[in-house]
Scaffold this active site. Structure first.
Site, PDB file in Angstrom:
ATOM      1  N   GLN A  83       0.897  -1.089  -0.214  1.00  0.00           N
ATOM      2  CA  GLN A  83      -0.043  -0.006  -0.085  1.00  0.00           C
ATOM      3  C   GLN A  83       0.943   1.266   0.114  1.00  0.00           C
ATOM      4  O   GLN A  83       0.267   2.326   0.144  1.00  0.00           O
ATOM      5  CB  GLN A  83      -0.893   0.037   1.347  1.00  0.00           C
ATOM      6  N   HIS A 145      -1.370   0.299   5.809  1.00  0.00           N
ATOM      7  CA  HIS A 145      -2.034   1.421   6.645  1.00  0.00           C
ATOM      8  C   HIS A 145      -1.158   2.631   6.879  1.00  0.00           C
ATOM      9  O   HIS A 145      -0.570   2.995   7.931  1.00  0.00           O
ATOM     10  CB  HIS A 145      -2.411   0.905   7.846  1.00  0.00           C
ATOM     11  N   GLU A 239     -16.189   3.223   8.487  1.00  0.00           N
ATOM     12  CA  GLU A 239     -16.904   4.304   9.408  1.00  0.00           C
ATOM     13  C   GLU A 239     -16.695   5.642   8.666  1.00  0.00           C
ATOM     14  O   GLU A 239     -16.074   5.918   7.936  1.00  0.00           O
ATOM     15  CB  GLU A 239     -16.146   4.515  10.671  1.00  0.00           C
ATOM     16  N   TYR A 249     -11.428   8.186  18.910  1.00  0.00           N
ATOM     17  CA  TYR A 249     -12.544   7.511  17.997  1.00  0.00           C
ATOM     18  C   TYR A 249     -12.499   5.959  18.341  1.00  0.00           C
ATOM     19  O   TYR A 249     -13.138   5.331  17.410  1.00  0.00           O
ATOM     20  CB  TYR A 249     -12.247   8.115  16.581  1.00  0.00           C
ATOM     21  N   TYR A 260      -9.690 -10.139  10.917  1.00  0.00           N
ATOM     22  CA  TYR A 260      -9.848 -10.955   9.726  1.00  0.00           C
ATOM     23  C   TYR A 260     -10.149 -12.352  10.120  1.00  0.00           C
ATOM     24  O   TYR A 260     -10.462 -13.013   8.972  1.00  0.00           O
ATOM     25  CB  TYR A 260      -8.706 -10.630   8.788  1.00  0.00           C
TER      26      TYR A 260
END
Length: 373
Positions: A83, A145, A239, A249, A260
């Site tokens: 990523q 991430h 979200e 949060y 997972y």
């Protein structure tokens, strides 16, 4: 602390889902092809567009959609992995007089990497005076991430989204590092003194909010003076959140998603000390970008949130009324493509970037009236 009633996507009314397509209210045209894993789009004042490719290139697209052969020169190569790569692009709020272009990319190596914010002056086809403004710490292992989106606030500070590094999720509750946070910075990369944790022992000056997993969508709502994000949950629990300075949060203390493996991440979906999401999606849609419609071409969409989705291969339009989710609609599923970015253009059209080795830039406009000449 303000609490928001969480609403499950499965319980929302989907009566309007796909109605816009069925009624023929919009048309989609391909402006540009030949993009390799495009990630983000920014509009220049003269009608041209900048697009990042995750593989490390910043591309220039003419106003008519023609892709220039050569990428913008002067962009440093960052860390490349699953990523990781070149991510967001945004223009300085005073770009007309100070042509700074802000970029996010991963830095480091396999065993130690994270998200970096840089900027450079756009001079013709080159970035000059390139400087690193901020590095997220600590450097972590793995290629997942990173967050990486930018939004400017009215005071011309910026908020940068970050991720929890996947294997480091407990650090999202640790205020002495940047994992799983949003950070607020000046345009020079400094921590404003009015940040919620500035100057407090054992807390990072840059942190604006925390308890996030991987925030890949952010937008400032000018009409209502509020900052909104979307973020990836694990297996379920994606979200939309309304951001309050200094708020927690919940991740991973509270989540609507599972690991997972199917194991429980937390026994709590909400906790008194955390802010619940405005909306959560289970199963996950993998939200990748967020835009607020403020254009003139689609009056019925005014003020609505548009959430690009990767796994779901669609865009979710969400309408908020008095801070609560009142309506949700699925759009552009007919494309059957992963949507990496969505932006509202200066002309009021919606622009989409499709994700993949042969990515496209698409333009969404109202459908032509068949009864008009």
């Amino acid at each position: 602390m303000l609490m928001h009633k969480p609403l499950m996507a499965g319980l929302l009314a989907f009566a309007l889902a796909n109605h816009a397509a069925a009624r023929g209210e919009y048309q989609i045209e391909t402006l540009t092809e030949g993009l390799q894993y495009p990630w983000a789009l920014a509009f220049l004042p003269d009608g041209r567009m900048l697009v990042t490719e995750r593989v490390g290139r910043l591309r220039m697209i003419e106003a008519d959609g023609e892709l220039r052969d050569e990428p913008i020169d002067g962009v440093p190569m960052g860390y490349q992995n699953t990523q990781a790569g070149l991510m967001h692009v945004a223009l300085d709020p005073d770009f007309g007089t100070t042509p700074w272009v802000y970029l996010t990319l991963a830095y480091g190596k396999d065993s130690a990497n994270n998200t970096r914010l840089i900027r450079g002056r756009l001079v013709e086809d080159r970035l000059e005076e390139v400087e690193t403004l901020f590095d997220a710490h600590p450097a972590k292992a793995g290629g997942s991430h990173y967050g990486g989106r930018i939004a400017f606030l009215p005071d011309k500070t910026l908020v940068l989204t970050l991720g929890d590094g996947f294997d480091y999720r407990e650090q999202a509750q640790n205020l002495d590092n940047h994992l799983g946070t949003l950070v607020r910075l000046t345009r020079e990369g400094k921590a404003p003194e009015d940040n919620p944790f500035h100057g407090r022992t054992g807390m990072a000056n840059e942190i604006y909010s925390y308890g996030h997993r991987n925030v890949q969508g952010i937008a400032y709502d000018r009409k209502n003076d509020r900052l909104l994000i979307n973020e990836h949950g694990p297996k379920g629990g994606d979200e939309i959140n309304l951001i309050e300075a200094g708020a927690n949060y919940g991740w991973p203390l509270a989540t609507f998603g599972l690991d997972y493996t199917g194991a429980q991440v937390s026994p709590f979906q909400t906790r008194p000390e955390t802010v619940a999401p405005l909306l959560h999606w289970t199963p996950s849609i993998a939200p990748s970008a967020l835009a607020i419609y403020e254009g003139s071409l689609f009056p019925d969409w005014q003020g609505d949130l548009f959430n690009a989705a990767l796994v779901a291969k669609e865009v979710r339009r969400v309408r908020l009324i008095d801070g609560e989710v009142a309506e949700q609609e699925t759009l552009f599923a007919e494309l059957d493509e992963r949507i990496r970015d969505i932006q509202v253009g200066p002309d009021g059209a919606l622009y989409l970037l499709t994700d993949g080795p042969e990515g496209r830039l698409l333009k969404v406009t109202p459908a032509a009236d068949p009864d008009s000449d």
